[in-house]
Design an enzyme around this catalytic site. Structure first.
Site, mmCIF file in Angstrom:
data_model
loop_
_atom_site.group_PDB
_atom_site.id
_atom_site.type_symbol
_atom_site.label_atom_id
_atom_site.label_comp_id
_atom_site.label_asym_id
_atom_site.label_seq_id
_atom_site.Cartn_x
_atom_site.Cartn_y
_atom_site.Cartn_z
ATOM 1 N N ASP A 1 0.839 -1.199 0.000
ATOM 2 C CA ASP A 1 0.000 0.000 0.000
ATOM 3 C C ASP A 1 0.873 1.247 0.000
ATOM 4 O OD1 ASP A 1 0.697 -0.683 2.720
ATOM 5 O OD2 ASP A 1 -0.765 0.793 3.411
ATOM 6 N N GLU B 1 -0.093 -0.763 5.847
ATOM 7 C CA GLU B 1 0.997 -0.175 6.644
ATOM 8 C C GLU B 1 0.878 1.339 6.681
ATOM 9 O OE1 GLU B 1 5.013 1.339 7.759
ATOM 10 O OE2 GLU B 1 3.820 1.789 5.971
#
Length: 397
Positions: free
Chosen positions: A77, A142
């Protein structure tokens, strides 16, 4: 096996074209799965969710049945790219210009993943991939709240009987050039809100009200003016930073009933969360003592501690640190600094399961418009990872 897996730039291009802004996956983990299966990895794609948070896709890929177990961890991400007009190249097009590849996530941290895949593929192509177990533990959560990502993925792996002997996290750790720095620990982090209580009233009748703003400067000074410590052997000084002060009052003729002070503390191994909380309360109560005769200090404020708390940690010297340091030096000719600087990462979760260190690309452009990485750095990092894999497994025998 596709020969394109040997090329970290090609691997990265495929990942960059996935606009995986948290919490969207946008095909990033499927792209990674397609890279890992030809290399003999068994791939799982568990989805975790919790009330009030988006469901997040994750990836756990394991190769090998027995022997030492090394984990490579990271995330696919990315943070939002911001306006396209701020970029000289489209943020999800993986354009190469002047020897650099542009894209959101190029260094944080799709580039590290692309290089580790290439390192494994190169060893496999030469028949030199060491005996043992090798894992990819990759989350899509994250850069966001980090609730449905690494912490749950680690629990999932443990429940399935997987135990890691060591972990390399591929975050960008180098300030200026590859070989600068390995992160062997991180300071802890937690946040709080102290609310100073007063009594609302009309500004023309202050004797009927109690303005908490009159006590604000005292508390701000108590929290910030005296350093928490001078640093320790492995860590820089702890710091408390006030991030916002808010009354929730939009009227200029109303004395507010309360004022909230939000702060974050990054702390070293001089403190535990418990001793640091006690120190914060001591400072507040000392500042408020005697400022309101006849009133109990406890009535003048309220404290709320925010979760989660990230603990301070440092990875002890051993094969993980030494073999990675040797690999970096063998490829770059430079002995990396062992550092605990910077913010938090998912290493704060991994350290509860096995020793963990961080080493990846140069982070100068991470989270910026025109995030990019030099093609030469991708080759160098791949060579470091390849050397490290060989050295670490050899040290376990």
């Amino acid at each position: 096996m596709s020969t394109t897996l040997l090329d970290p730039a090609d691997n990265l291009s495929r990942l960059l074209r996935c606009a995986s802004v948290t919490p969207e996956d946008a095909g990033a983990l499927g792209t990674l799965e397609a890279m890992l299966k030809p290399l003999g990895f068994l791939v799982e794609r568990p989805i975790f969710e919790a009330d009030g948070t988006p469901a997040i896709e994750n990836l756990l890929a394991i190769r090998g049945q027995a022997g030492p177990h090394l984990c490579f961890a990271g995330h696919t991400d990315v943070v939002p790219p911001g306006p396209d007009a701020d970029w000289s190249q489209p943020p999800f097009a993986a354009i190469v210009k002047d020897g650099e590849i542009y894209g959101r996530g190029a260094v944080d941290m799709k580039g590290g993943i692309a290089c580790f895949v290439a390192a494994v593929a190169r060893l496999e192509s030469k028949g030199a991939l060491p005996e043992g177990r090798l894992s990819f533990l990759i989350t899509g959560d994250e850069e966001g709240p980090a609730i449905n990502g690494t912490v749950k993925l680690l629990a999932h792996a443990e429940q399935a009987g997987h135990r890691f002997d060591a972990c390399l996290l591929g975050e960008p750790t180098n300030p200026e050039a590859l070989g600068d720095m390995i992160k062997i620990g991180r300071r802890g982090s937690f946040s709080g809100v102290v609310t100073l209580n007063g009594r609302q009233g009309h500004v023309a009748y202050p004797h009927l009200a109690d303005n908490p703003m009159r006590r604000l400067a005292l508390v701000l000074a108590a929290l910030q003016n005296t350093p928490l410590d001078g640093g320790t052997e492995r860590f820089q000084p702890s710091n408390l930073e006030v991030t916002t002060v808010d009354t929730g009052n939009s009227a200029s003729n109303v004395i507010p009933a309360r004022v909230a002070i939000r702060f974050n503390i990054r702390f070293n191994d001089h403190w535990t969360p418990e001793t640091l909380r006690a120190e914060v309360l001591r400072r507040i109560e000392t500042a408020l003592s005697g400022v309101a005769p006849g009133r109990d200090v406890a009535d003048l404020y309220e404290m709320t501690w925010r979760e989660p708390v990230s603990d301070v940690f440092v990875t002890a010297p051993g094969p993980l640190v030494e073999e990675l340091s040797d690999a970096v030096e063998a490829v770059t000719g430079r002995r990396p600094e062992l550092s605990t600087s910077g913010g938090t990462s998912d290493a704060r979760y991994i350290k509860n399961h096995c020793p963990v260190v961080e080493f990846g690309l140069v982070g100068k452009t991470m989270h910026m418009a025109n995030e990019r990485v030099a093609l030469s750095d991708l080759e160098t990092l791949t060579a470091i990872y390849e050397t490290f894999l060989t050295r670490w497994f050899a040290a376990q025998s």
